[in-house]
Design a protein around this motif. Structure first.
Motif, PDB file in Angstrom:
ATOM      1  N   PRO A 162    -111.860 -10.684  89.653  1.00 59.77           N
ATOM      2  CA  PRO A 162    -110.738  -9.984  89.593  1.00 59.77           C
ATOM      3  C   PRO A 162    -110.136  -9.873  91.181  1.00 59.77           C
ATOM      4  O   PRO A 162    -110.770 -10.027  92.171  1.00 59.77           O
ATOM      5  N   LEU A 163    -108.868  -9.438  91.252  1.00 63.67           N
ATOM      6  CA  LEU A 163    -108.192  -9.372  92.502  1.00 63.67           C
ATOM      7  C   LEU A 163    -107.882  -7.668  92.550  1.00 63.67           C
ATOM      8  O   LEU A 163    -108.092  -6.969  93.277  1.00 63.67           O
ATOM      9  N   ASN A 164    -106.848  -7.483  91.608  1.00 67.69           N
ATOM     10  CA  ASN A 164    -106.450  -6.034  91.421  1.00 67.69           C
ATOM     11  C   ASN A 164    -105.794  -5.672  90.058  1.00 67.69           C
ATOM     12  O   ASN A 164    -105.706  -6.662  89.474  1.00 67.69           O
ATOM     13  N   HIS A 165    -105.619  -4.291  89.855  1.00 68.44           N
ATOM     14  CA  HIS A 165    -104.897  -4.002  88.636  1.00 68.44           C
ATOM     15  C   HIS A 165    -104.286  -2.843  88.797  1.00 68.44           C
ATOM     16  O   HIS A 165    -104.545  -1.850  89.804  1.00 68.44           O
ATOM     17  N   GLU A 166    -103.493  -2.306  87.641  1.00 62.81           N
ATOM     18  CA  GLU A 166    -102.811  -1.049  87.853  1.00 62.81           C
ATOM     19  C   GLU A 166    -102.691  -0.511  86.300  1.00 62.81           C
ATOM     20  O   GLU A 166    -102.233  -1.376  85.456  1.00 62.81           O
ATOM     21  N   ILE A 167    -103.084   0.549  85.988  1.00 61.86           N
ATOM     22  CA  ILE A 167    -103.045   1.223  84.704  1.00 61.86           C
ATOM     23  C   ILE A 167    -101.950   2.266  84.542  1.00 61.86           C
ATOM     24  O   ILE A 167    -102.516   3.218  85.431  1.00 61.86           O
ATOM     25  N   THR A 168    -101.311   2.221  83.707  1.00 63.09           N
ATOM     26  CA  THR A 168    -100.281   3.742  83.669  1.00 63.09           C
ATOM     27  C   THR A 168    -100.466   4.134  82.480  1.00 63.09           C
ATOM     28  O   THR A 168    -100.061   3.348  81.243  1.00 63.09           O
ATOM     29  N   VAL A 169    -100.419   5.472  82.082  1.00 65.27           N
ATOM     30  CA  VAL A 169    -100.460   6.080  80.560  1.00 65.27           C
ATOM     31  C   VAL A 169     -99.259   6.887  80.773  1.00 65.27           C
ATOM     32  O   VAL A 169     -98.833   7.871  81.690  1.00 65.27           O
ATOM     33  N   ARG A 170     -98.336   6.754  79.566  1.00 61.66           N
ATOM     34  CA  ARG A 170     -97.202   7.673  79.474  1.00 61.66           C
ATOM     35  C   ARG A 170     -97.293   8.375  78.167  1.00 61.66           C
ATOM     36  O   ARG A 170     -97.649   7.994  77.004  1.00 61.66           O
ATOM     37  N   THR A 171     -97.070   9.625  78.434  1.00 60.83           N
ATOM     38  CA  THR A 171     -97.209  10.747  77.276  1.00 60.83           C
ATOM     39  C   THR A 171     -95.875  11.621  77.607  1.00 60.83           C
ATOM     40  O   THR A 171     -95.072  11.266  78.357  1.00 60.83           O
ATOM     41  N   ALA A 172     -95.872  12.624  76.695  1.00 58.44           N
ATOM     42  CA  ALA A 172     -94.862  13.552  76.829  1.00 58.44           C
ATOM     43  C   ALA A 172     -94.757  14.373  78.170  1.00 58.44           C
ATOM     44  O   ALA A 172     -93.730  14.914  78.403  1.00 58.44           O
ATOM     45  N   LYS A 173     -95.913  14.234  78.681  1.00 56.92           N
ATOM     46  CA  LYS A 173     -95.942  15.113  79.998  1.00 56.92           C
ATOM     47  C   LYS A 173     -95.410  14.257  81.157  1.00 56.92           C
ATOM     48  O   LYS A 173     -95.513  14.614  82.625  1.00 56.92           O
ATOM     49  N   GLY A 174     -95.359  12.836  81.095  1.00 58.91           N
ATOM     50  CA  GLY A 174     -94.855  11.934  81.959  1.00 58.91           C
ATOM     51  C   GLY A 174     -95.888  10.911  82.176  1.00 58.91           C
ATOM     52  O   GLY A 174     -96.580  10.691  81.242  1.00 58.91           O
ATOM     53  N   ALA A 175     -95.373   9.947  83.183  1.00 56.16           N
ATOM     54  CA  ALA A 175     -96.316   8.672  83.475  1.00 56.16           C
ATOM     55  C   ALA A 175     -97.191   9.099  84.368  1.00 56.16           C
ATOM     56  O   ALA A 175     -97.022   9.649  85.488  1.00 56.16           O
ATOM     57  N   SER A 176     -98.574   8.597  84.267  1.00 56.90           N
ATOM     58  CA  SER A 176     -99.529   8.782  85.178  1.00 56.90           C
ATOM     59  C   SER A 176    -100.382   7.324  85.515  1.00 56.90           C
ATOM     60  O   SER A 176    -100.665   6.786  84.506  1.00 56.90           O
ATOM     61  N   VAL A 177    -100.351   7.074  86.808  1.00 56.40           N
ATOM     62  CA  VAL A 177    -101.009   5.972  87.327  1.00 56.40           C
ATOM     63  C   VAL A 177    -102.535   6.203  87.482  1.00 56.40           C
ATOM     64  O   VAL A 177    -102.807   7.259  88.274  1.00 56.40           O
ATOM     65  N   LEU A 178    -103.308   5.533  86.680  1.00 56.56           N
ATOM     66  CA  LEU A 178    -104.859   5.957  87.115  1.00 56.56           C
ATOM     67  C   LEU A 178    -105.305   5.618  88.433  1.00 56.56           C
ATOM     68  O   LEU A 178    -104.988   4.588  89.021  1.00 56.56           O
ATOM     69  N   PRO A 179    -105.855   6.754  89.203  1.00 58.70           N
ATOM     70  CA  PRO A 179    -106.383   6.284  90.317  1.00 58.70           C
ATOM     71  C   PRO A 179    -107.371   4.915  90.360  1.00 58.70           C
ATOM     72  O   PRO A 179    -108.149   4.832  89.477  1.00 58.70           O
ATOM     73  N   ILE A 180    -107.321   3.997  91.513  1.00 57.39           N
ATOM     74  CA  ILE A 180    -107.991   2.708  91.494  1.00 57.39           C
ATOM     75  C   ILE A 180    -109.415   3.107  91.398  1.00 57.39           C
ATOM     76  O   ILE A 180    -110.597   2.517  90.703  1.00 57.39           O
ATOM     77  N   ALA A 181    -109.852   4.156  92.089  1.00 54.99           N
ATOM     78  CA  ALA A 181    -111.268   4.559  92.243  1.00 54.99           C
ATOM     79  C   ALA A 181    -111.772   5.033  90.886  1.00 54.99           C
ATOM     80  O   ALA A 181    -113.241   5.106  90.752  1.00 54.99           O
ATOM     81  N   SER A 182    -111.059   5.327  89.819  1.00 55.34           N
ATOM     82  CA  SER A 182    -111.422   5.941  88.612  1.00 55.34           C
ATOM     83  C   SER A 182    -111.373   5.116  87.578  1.00 55.34           C
ATOM     84  O   SER A 182    -111.507   5.416  86.257  1.00 55.34           O
ATOM     85  N   SER A 183    -110.939   3.579  87.833  1.00 55.96           N
ATOM     86  CA  SER A 183    -110.258   2.867  86.772  1.00 55.96           C
ATOM     87  C   SER A 183    -110.662   1.474  87.262  1.00 55.96           C
ATOM     88  O   SER A 183    -111.185   1.191  88.306  1.00 55.96           O
ATOM     89  N   ALA A 184    -110.555   0.472  86.195  1.00 52.49           N
ATOM     90  CA  ALA A 184    -110.995  -0.850  86.442  1.00 52.49           C
ATOM     91  C   ALA A 184    -110.632  -1.671  85.239  1.00 52.49           C
ATOM     92  O   ALA A 184    -110.465  -1.250  84.127  1.00 52.49           O
ATOM     93  N   ALA A 185    -109.939  -2.952  85.336  1.00 51.67           N
ATOM     94  CA  ALA A 185    -109.339  -3.763  84.450  1.00 51.67           C
ATOM     95  C   ALA A 185    -109.849  -5.265  84.840  1.00 51.67           C
ATOM     96  O   ALA A 185    -109.643  -5.586  86.015  1.00 51.67           O
TER      97      ALA A 185
END
Length: 494
Positions: free
Chosen positions: A100-123
């Motif tokens: 693995p090199l890097n990743h980005e996870i974005t969650v979109r809901t009615a309250k807006g788009a949130s990018v998960l912190p790197i320290a709290s996520s992995a892919a």
């Protein structure tokens, strides 16, 4: 009277002298063992040297290892066992390496788009890059409910971590989702998952997949959803008969990895038997280790003297003895496997493309991590109760004046050695070694030197390894004979 007395005395003297005459004796047992140890040590010193760089597949050290084993098999007088004139000695093992090199996870809901912190996520993915965006999300609780594949295919599946069933993700992936996102309890659980995926991974190219695994902490995922939504979902998932719920959200996942495809090799030699079609005996040991496993330290190389330069050395010494004592009725094959440390991959490659029908192998003996136990101890019997070999192994152990060690301890390694791959295909495969007799014997090595740079030749104990060799010399001679070990079924022609 005097004359007869002299004649009688002369006769007594002659008998006494005859009794005192030197009687030819066999070789000194200790001298034999010392010679075996010296020959094995020569191979181990080469294979576990820094020049071989830790014998990692796909590296110059790995190639040196393959060439060395081929040369040693030729010196012993073996023939190539690949049964492929276009690839003598070497059977290709097609591998893919990813990291693995890097990743980005974005969650979109009615309250807006949130990018998960790197320290709290992995892919993690095996591909160089995977990008999925705007994909529907389905929540399946712990993933153990009654699910229909059409509910999962092409969607991102959110599952809560289930410590009781580590195979849940694999079951979900069988439904061909876009990704499986596992919500773990906290940062400690997330780091455990990173440890599984973050390092370089080797797989057979035939097992390559597009599976995209993502992880996020419970707190971080809850923060991306509308207030109270995650707690509502968890409460609903706790109810009986819950299967799934579509979320009013989409998720985008972008993952980058390094990827390299290359060819390693199993090395296969053979001692031809004199009765074609009578089957074969297989001897096997893995040649690979971890290469530079501790970069940035004074001693970065995992040389793997015990694991498994010692097993290769034992197999070569045994082959030399069997070659000298032949011919045998059955063919005897030697298999030095690649990429065992990455998931028994060389053995799997052998099973996928065997040089002989697998059903013609009447017995397979694996040698792994043998230079641990002192001489004269009990034998661990991995695979006891799994094959028709039980009686012949037990008898050979008794003839050597030894006994079997802890069955429970030996069986704990059943799925962790190359022989397991063959056993799954119906090949009678076992590992019998003094090293696996008990935790008292093997435990100190596992706790200190196993898979570490400290696995060096200074820590070798060859006494038990020589016991292993002598036991297998007896076993293989017996099983390679159609008289002492008749085939249980008609075998195909080879």
């Amino acid at each position: 009277m005097i004359a007869r007395g002299r004649i009688f005395l002369a006769g007594v003297i002659c008998v006494s002298l005859a009794a005192c005459a030197t009687v030819p004796r066999g070789p000194d047992p200790q001298a034999v063992r010392d010679a075996i140890a010296a020959r094995m040590m020569r191979d181990i010193e080469v294979l576990a040297s820094d020049e071989f760089g830790g014998r990692k597949p796909g590296t110059p050290g790995g190639e040196k290892t393959i060439a060395y084993i081929v040369d040693r098999m030729q010196q012993i007088g073996l023939q190539s066992g690949t049964n492929d004139p276009g690839s003598a000695w070497r059977a290709p093992v097609e591998l893919v390496s990813t990291k693995p090199l890097n990743h980005e996870i974005t969650v979109r809901t009615a309250k807006g788009a949130s990018v998960l912190p790197i320290a709290s996520s992995a892919a993690f993915s095996l591909s160089s890059r995977v990008l999925i965006d705007g994909v529907e999300v389905v929540f399946v609780g712990d993933g153990k409910g009654q699910l229909v594949d059409t509910e999962l295919v092409g969607r991102i599946v959110v599952v809560t971590q289930s410590n009781s069933d580590p195979d849940v993700r694999e079951t979900l992936f069988a439904a061909r989702p876009a990704a499986v996102l596992t919500v773990v309890a906290d940062s400690v659980a997330l780091e455990r998952e990173r440890g599984q995926f973050q390092r370089e991974r080797l797989l057979l190219t035939s097992e390559d997949s597009n599976n995209l695994s993502a992880f996020v902490t419970n707190e971080a995922f809850s923060n991306t959803l509308p207030d109270g939504e995650w707690n509502r979902l968890l409460e609903k998932a706790s109810r009986e008969n819950f299967s799934h719920e579509m979320l009013a959200a989409t998720i985008a996942i972008d993952v980058h990895s390094t990827r390299r495809e290359f060819t390693s090799s199993n090395v296969i030699g053979m001692i031809p038997g004199q009765l074609p079609g009578s089957g074969a005996v297989l001897l096997m040991a893995h040649w690979d280790h971890f290469g530079e496993c501790a970069p940035g330290t004074p001693d970065p190389i995992c040389n793997g003297a015990v694991d498994n330069a010692s097993g290769i050395a034992l197999m070569l010494e045994l082959a030399a003895k069997l070659q000298l004592n032949g011919p045998h009725d059955r063919d005897i094959y030697l298999l030095a496997t690649s990429a065992e440390e990455s998931g028994l991959l060389g053995a799997k490659s052998f099973v996928d493309a065997p040089p002989i029908p697998l059903e013609s192998i009447v017995a397979a003996f694996n040698f792994d991590t043998v230079a641990v136990a002192p001489a004269g101890g009990p034998f661990g019997f991995i695979g006891e109760g799994q094959t028709p070999l039980d009686d012949v192994v037990r008898e050979a152990v008794r003839e050597q004046g030894a006994e079997l060690g802890s069955r429970e301890y030996a069986q704990s390694f059943l799925r962790r050695h190359d022989g397991w791959t063959l056993l799954q295909e119906g090949v009678p495969s076992v590992l019998v070694s003094t090293a696996f007799a008990s935790e008292i014997v093997l435990g100190p090595y596992l706790a200190t030197n196993y898979h570490r740079p400290t696995d060096q030749i200074e820590g070798l104990e060859l006494g038990g390894a020589i016991d292993d060799l002598l036991l297998h010399e007896t076993l293989v001679k017996q099983i390679a004979s159609t008289q002492s070990y008749p085939a249980s079924a008609t075998l195909p022609s080879q």
